[in-house]
Design a protein around this motif. Structure first.
Motif, PDB file in Angstrom:
ATOM      1  N   ASP A   7       0.869  -1.171   0.000  1.00  0.00           N
ATOM      2  CA  ASP A   7       0.000   0.000   0.000  1.00  0.00           C
ATOM      3  C   ASP A   7       0.909   1.225   0.000  1.00  0.00           C
ATOM      4  OD1 ASP A   7      -2.011   1.834   0.240  1.00  0.00           O
ATOM      5  OD2 ASP A   7      -2.635   1.236   2.260  1.00  0.00           O
ATOM      6  N   GLU A  14       3.362   0.506   3.165  1.00  0.00           N
ATOM      7  CA  GLU A  14       3.239  -0.689   3.990  1.00  0.00           C
ATOM      8  C   GLU A  14       3.166  -1.908   3.094  1.00  0.00           C
ATOM      9  OE1 GLU A  14      -0.063  -0.469   6.648  1.00  0.00           O
ATOM     10  OE2 GLU A  14       0.556  -2.228   7.761  1.00  0.00           O
ATOM     11  N   ARG A  29       6.553  -1.662   7.445  1.00  0.00           N
ATOM     12  CA  ARG A  29       6.018  -0.333   7.185  1.00  0.00           C
ATOM     13  C   ARG A  29       7.165   0.678   7.175  1.00  0.00           C
ATOM     14  NH1 ARG A  29       1.201   2.446  10.695  1.00  0.00           N
ATOM     15  NH2 ARG A  29       0.071   0.634   9.920  1.00  0.00           N
ATOM     16  N   GLY A 133     -12.644   9.046   4.243  1.00  0.00           N
ATOM     17  CA  GLY A 133     -11.528   9.453   5.104  1.00  0.00           C
ATOM     18  C   GLY A 133     -11.172  10.887   4.836  1.00  0.00           C
ATOM     19  N   GLY A 245     -15.228   2.093   4.637  1.00  0.00           N
ATOM     20  CA  GLY A 245     -13.887   2.121   5.228  1.00  0.00           C
ATOM     21  C   GLY A 245     -13.433   3.554   5.400  1.00  0.00           C
ATOM     22  N   GLY A 246     -12.235   3.724   5.951  1.00  0.00           N
ATOM     23  CA  GLY A 246     -11.733   5.066   6.240  1.00  0.00           C
ATOM     24  C   GLY A 246     -12.210   5.527   7.600  1.00  0.00           C
ATOM     25  N   GLY A 247     -11.625   6.601   8.108  1.00  0.00           N
ATOM     26  CA  GLY A 247     -11.892   7.066   9.476  1.00  0.00           C
ATOM     27  C   GLY A 247     -13.362   7.331   9.770  1.00  0.00           C
ATOM     28  N   GLY A 281     -10.251  -3.355   8.382  1.00  0.00           N
ATOM     29  CA  GLY A 281      -9.709  -2.087   8.866  1.00  0.00           C
ATOM     30  C   GLY A 281      -8.553  -1.581   8.028  1.00  0.00           C
ATOM     31  N   ASP A 282      -7.486  -1.138   8.711  1.00  0.00           N
ATOM     32  CA  ASP A 282      -6.341  -0.557   8.017  1.00  0.00           C
ATOM     33  C   ASP A 282      -5.608  -1.570   7.147  1.00  0.00           C
ATOM     34  OD1 ASP A 282      -6.868   1.843   9.109  1.00  0.00           O
ATOM     35  OD2 ASP A 282      -5.368   1.716  10.707  1.00  0.00           O
ATOM     36  N   SER A 283      -5.884  -2.866   7.357  1.00  0.00           N
ATOM     37  CA  SER A 283      -5.174  -3.884   6.572  1.00  0.00           C
ATOM     38  C   SER A 283      -5.814  -4.140   5.217  1.00  0.00           C
ATOM     39  CB  SER A 283      -5.140  -5.216   7.335  1.00  0.00           C
ATOM     40  OG  SER A 283      -4.249  -5.115   8.416  1.00  0.00           O
TER      41      SER A 283
END
Ligand SMILES: [Zn+2]
Length: 295
Positions: A7, A14, A29, A133, A245-247, A281-283
């Motif tokens: 990513d 990452e 990362r 996000g 997804g996103g914050g 999530g972030d993955s």
């Protein structure tokens, strides 16, 4: 064969190694050396791949997710917020550096793929993956296949115009969905209502919950716009599931009151489309990048 997913973001890069069952065997990362320019960023990706292969003791397929898209006209990257990558043959140059074919996709597409294959929308036929996000993006997966489109912009609902007299967007238009549904969009709307301009989206959602009238007004605007903007997508794509997804996807009201607003504006007497929080999530970005390669 193991798959590496990278990513490549504006601030961090990452990478993971994933096995055939979807298990993550290694993760690395690094900061993206954006200030050092194009070649430094490519070298960073190469070093990350080599380090992950060393840890996995295997040669791997490599998939890369990044903002923007590969132009179907020129083969160069476009629309990236890491601007030194734009207009460059990122895929060809990385293939040369790594001496193998690699696959590249938009980061929101990687998110959608990950959530459709083994995430929240696993086994749903038509999935719209949404990033809410600092920006707003999206990706479409049909029967486990990414739908990229004729010019690789499928799912980019963030730049549909929602309110033509709205704020100026970086893309050059006014009132794009992104200018309202991104975190900064909510913060700007709250400030325009007279709220504290120092509060970010997360804080605004929290104070609204605690009864702050201005924050609640901003949230009501947000939920209404969420409903109107997503209903446009549903009327065209009619997806079985939408994964957020996103914050901003942590705002639980999106799945209840937000969903009601979507239903209100969709051209049907009921809304059957599921609206789900993401599983990975972030993955999801790195997982989806790895999953650009089949098992
Ligand atoms: Zn725009």
């Amino acid at each position: 064969m193991f798959r590496i997913g990278i990513d490549l973001g504006g601030t961090k890069t990452e990478g993971i190694v994933m096995d055939a069952t979807g298990k993550i065997l290694a993760r690395e990362r690094r900061p993206t050396p954006q200030a050092d320019g194009y070649h430094a960023i490519l070298a960073c990706v190469r070093d990350l791949v080599l380090e992950l292969e060393r840890r996995a003791s295997a040669s791997c397929h490599v998939g890369l997710g990044t903002p923007g898209a590969i132009s179907t006209k020129t083969g160069f990257l476009k629309n990236s917020n890491t601007v030194c990558l734009n207009g460059r043959p990122v895929k060809q140059d990385l293939e040369q550096l790594l001496a193998r074919e690699i696959r590249i996709a938009n980061d929101a597409n990687c998110f959608a793929l990950s959530e459709a294959l083994d995430g929240a929308a696993q086994s749903e036929p038509v999935v719209f993956g949404v990033i809410l996000g600092t920006g707003v993006g999206g990706g479409i997966v049909v029967n486990g296949q990414l739908l990229e489109g004729a010019q690789h912009i499928a799912g980019e609902w963030g730049h549909n115009v929602l309110e033509p007299d709205g704020p100026l967007c970086y893309c050059g238009k006014r009132g794009c969905v992104e200018t309202f549904l991104s975190g900064p969009g909510l913060a700007r709307d709250f400030a325009a209502l007279g709220g504290d301009a120092a509060l970010d989206a997360r804080a605004i959602a929290l104070t609204a919950k605690q009864g702050n009238v201005l924050a609640e007004a901003a949230m009501q605007h947000y939920l209404d716009r969420f409903g109107r903007a997503l209903s446009v997508v549903i009327n065209i794509l009619d997806p079985d599931a939408i994964v957020l997804g996103g914050g901003m996807s942590n705002i639980t009201r999106l799945y209840t009151q937000g969903r009601e607003q979507v239903a209100r504006h969709t051209f049907n007497d009921e809304l059957r489309t599921r609206i789900l929080p993401n599983r990975h999530g972030d993955s999801s970005g790195v997982r989806g990048a790895a999953q650009l390669w089949p098992v």
